[in-house]
Design a protein around this motif. Structure first.
Motif, short mmCIF file in Angstrom:
data_model
loop_
_atom_site.label_atom_id
_atom_site.label_comp_id
_atom_site.label_asym_id
_atom_site.label_seq_id
_atom_site.Cartn_x
_atom_site.Cartn_y
_atom_site.Cartn_z
N VAL A 1 1.50 -6.02 4.07
CA VAL A 1 0.62 -4.85 4.05
C VAL A 1 0.66 -4.18 2.68
O VAL A 1 -0.36 -3.71 2.17
CB VAL A 1 1.02 -3.86 5.17
N GLU A 2 1.82 -4.16 2.06
CA GLU A 2 1.94 -3.60 0.71
C GLU A 2 1.07 -4.36 -0.27
O GLU A 2 0.38 -3.75 -1.11
CB GLU A 2 3.40 -3.64 0.26
N GLU A 3 1.09 -5.69 -0.19
CA GLU A 3 0.27 -6.48 -1.10
C GLU A 3 -1.21 -6.18 -0.90
O GLU A 3 -1.98 -6.12 -1.88
CB GLU A 3 0.54 -7.97 -0.91
N ALA A 4 -1.62 -5.99 0.34
CA ALA A 4 -3.02 -5.65 0.59
C ALA A 4 -3.37 -4.30 -0.03
O ALA A 4 -4.42 -4.14 -0.67
CB ALA A 4 -3.30 -5.62 2.09
N ALA B 1 -7.08 8.77 2.79
CA ALA B 1 -6.35 7.89 3.68
C ALA B 1 -7.27 6.95 4.43
O ALA B 1 -6.97 5.76 4.62
CB ALA B 1 -5.52 8.72 4.66
N GLU B 2 -8.41 7.48 4.90
CA GLU B 2 -9.33 6.64 5.68
C GLU B 2 -9.88 5.50 4.85
O GLU B 2 -10.05 4.38 5.33
CB GLU B 2 -10.46 7.50 6.25
N ALA B 3 -10.15 5.75 3.57
CA ALA B 3 -10.66 4.69 2.70
C ALA B 3 -9.61 3.60 2.51
O ALA B 3 -9.93 2.40 2.49
CB ALA B 3 -11.07 5.28 1.35
N LEU B 4 -8.35 3.99 2.38
CA LEU B 4 -7.29 2.99 2.22
C LEU B 4 -7.11 2.18 3.50
O LEU B 4 -6.92 0.96 3.46
CB LEU B 4 -5.98 3.68 1.85
N ARG B 5 -7.20 2.84 4.64
CA ARG B 5 -7.09 2.12 5.91
C ARG B 5 -8.23 1.13 6.09
O ARG B 5 -8.04 -0.01 6.53
CB ARG B 5 -7.05 3.12 7.07
N ALA B 6 -9.43 1.56 5.73
CA ALA B 6 -10.58 0.67 5.84
C ALA B 6 -10.43 -0.53 4.92
O ALA B 6 -10.78 -1.67 5.28
CB ALA B 6 -11.86 1.44 5.51
N PHE B 7 -9.86 -0.30 3.74
CA PHE B 7 -9.66 -1.39 2.79
C PHE B 7 -8.68 -2.41 3.37
O PHE B 7 -8.91 -3.63 3.31
CB PHE B 7 -9.12 -0.83 1.48
N VAL B 8 -7.57 -1.93 3.95
CA VAL B 8 -6.58 -2.84 4.53
C VAL B 8 -7.17 -3.61 5.70
O VAL B 8 -6.92 -4.81 5.87
CB VAL B 8 -5.32 -2.06 4.95
N GLU C 1 -8.85 -6.56 4.63
CA GLU C 1 -7.99 -7.56 4.02
C GLU C 1 -7.11 -8.30 5.05
O GLU C 1 -6.78 -9.47 4.87
CB GLU C 1 -7.06 -6.90 2.99
N LEU C 2 -6.71 -7.57 6.12
CA LEU C 2 -5.76 -8.11 7.09
C LEU C 2 -6.26 -7.89 8.51
O LEU C 2 -7.21 -7.14 8.73
CB LEU C 2 -4.39 -7.42 6.93
N ALA C 3 -5.59 -8.53 9.45
CA ALA C 3 -5.90 -8.29 10.86
C ALA C 3 -5.73 -6.80 11.16
O ALA C 3 -4.79 -6.17 10.67
CB ALA C 3 -4.97 -9.11 11.75
N PRO C 4 -6.61 -6.23 11.95
CA PRO C 4 -6.57 -4.78 12.18
C PRO C 4 -5.24 -4.25 12.70
O PRO C 4 -4.85 -3.13 12.38
CB PRO C 4 -7.69 -4.56 13.20
N TYR C 5 -4.49 -5.06 13.48
CA TYR C 5 -3.22 -4.55 14.02
C TYR C 5 -2.19 -4.31 12.92
O TYR C 5 -1.19 -3.61 13.13
CB TYR C 5 -2.67 -5.48 15.10
#
Length: 455
Positions: A354-357, A395-402, A405-409
């Motif tokens: 998650v950090e890499e994402a 925060a919401e923009a960072l969450r959307a970005f992740v 990049e990754l599975a939502p969970y």
């Protein structure tokens, strides 16, 4: 013999003198405080200290029983450098290969430090394995870097390796990313040792600095994200030499260089070392499955009077506390520290992934991801981020970005903005502090509902 002071030629000379005199060197960091110093002296039963005059106050405040302190670098008539007799030859004390040469203390990422005893032969072993076969230094090299000599990454990279190769070391008291860039250009450094965080930070200031003298760049101390490796290679043309080492084993034991480098992996066992991935029962797991990294070779863990020895050394293997995957072609890929695996609603989530994402987001300068206890899920993913100067906290923009990049969970349930991440004096991230509520200096920004994260 306790050795304390900034990274200087005099500190290096003191270390060599202690070994020549048959003593045991206990090099600590100039930043460590009285309570920490008292604990280490108690564990190692230190009775003598050589201390840079600029770092003596905290050592004196520690009030360590029966500790005799000798300072160097001052003007007093009894200063060590004034008492030295350079024209008087001193024959080295005869020592055995398996006499203790140094006691290195773990850097405190998990609380109370552990003292690790290493033999004289161990000092040569790290030079004749990683340095000789992977780093491959030359006599005309100039070494420099950020790790202090109290950190075994620095002891090897800035003292043992260059001396073993007949090369030269540039010892810098101030070795942040900007000072390193200036030193490389000004002194024509050819071999660099520092942490992934520093390489990432230097990328922002490469313009205007001549790095043409560099030929070898070593990264260790924490996981090297593939994005950082690729960005450094793109900007400099240099292939970072990634590696994993441990204070318990003195230096790097899994690594790769040159055409053998594969971004996103740590590498393969260094010649002289063996490595495998095993389960909690000590049984090897199949390639492609995560498990605990276990290694053995010419150096082993020897904790001083610490019951954690039984956890680290199991059936002759040193179990490092890292979760790894061994790929089918023999490369080892880092997943997380074993205690950094987050289990949330039945999902296994590796914090470093998650950090890499997060680090792929252009506004994120640093990121740390930990699990926090949660009644409903067991744990939830929490991200601590440091943004580049001038970036807006969203925060919401960072969450959307992740989520893209990754599975939502795997998406953080919570984003906490900090001005800086907590690190040890050697630069290692202290995730255990982030797991406690008291470190949340800024107001966390929590977004979206439980169900959103499972879509």
């Amino acid at each position: 013999m306790l050795l304390r002071g900034p990274t200087t030629p005099w500190l290096a000379a003191c270390w060599l003198a202690v070994l020549k005199a048959g003593g045991i060197a206990v090099t600590v960091l100039a930043q460590q405080r009285p309570n920490e110093l008292r604990t280490m002296c108690e564990i190692a039963r230190v009775r003598h200290a050589l201390c840079d005059i600029r770092a003596v106050d905290d050592l004196a405040k520690a009030e360590i029983p029966r500790l005799r302190i000798t300072t160097y670098g001052g003007d007093a008539p009894d200063d060590l450098l004034r008492r030295a007799a350079p024209d008087t030859p001193y024959r080295a004390v005869d020592t055995a290969a398996d006499d203790v040469a140094l006691i290195a203390f773990t850097s405190g990422t998990t609380g109370r430090p552990k003292g690790c005893a290493h033999f004289h032969r161990d000092v040569l072993a790290i030079a004749d394995t990683f340095s000789r076969h992977v780093l491959r230094p030359r006599a005309d090299d100039l070494f420099a870097g950020s790790p202090p000599l109290g950190f075994t990454f620095g002891l090897g990279g800035l003292l043992v390796f260059p001396m073993r190769a007949g090369a030269t070391a540039l010892l810098l008291e101030q070795a942040g990313p900007r000072q390193l860039l200036a030193a490389i250009a000004g002194h024509r450094v050819s071999v660099l040792f520092t942490a992934p965080t520093a390489y990432r930070a230097m990328l922002n200031d490469l313009d205007g600095h001549d790095l043409s003298s560099l030929r070898r760049c070593v990264s260790a101390g924490e996981n090297l994200p593939a994005a950082t490796w690729r960005a450094w290679h793109e900007r400099t043309g240099l292939r970072l030499i990634n590696g994993i080492g441990a204070t318990e084993l003195l230096h790097i034991f899994v690594s790769a260089a040159d055409e053998r480098v594969r971004p996103g992996t740590t590498g393969v066992p260094v010649p002289g070392w063996q490595a495998r991935v095993q389960n909690e029962h000590g049984e090897p797991v199949p390639d492609g499955q995560p498990g605990l990294l276990a290694v053995r070779g010419p150096v082993g863990c020897r904790y001083l009077a610490d019951p954690r020895q039984r956890e680290y050394v199991r059936d002759g293997w040193n179990v490092t506390g890292d979760t790894y995957v061994r790929e089918g072609d023999g490369y080892f890929r880092y997943v997380a520290r074993a205690d950094d695996m987050i289990v949330s609603a039945g999902y296994n989530i590796a914090g470093p992934e998650v950090e890499e994402a997060l680090l792929r987001h252009p506004d994120v300068r640093e990121a740390a991801v930990v699990g926090r206890p949660d009644e409903a899920r067991g744990q939830v993913v929490v991200a601590y981020v440091v943004l580049r100067a001038g970036a807006r906290r969203d925060a919401e923009a960072l969450r959307a970005f992740v989520k893209a990049e990754l599975a939502p969970y795997k998406c953080p349930r919570e984003v906490v903005h900090l001005d800086a991440l907590p690190r040890t004096a050697t630069g290692k991230l202290q995730r255990f502090l982030l797991r406690t509520e008291g470190t949340r200096a800024d107001t966390p920004m929590v977004t979206s509902s439980d169900t959103d994260d499972l879509k």
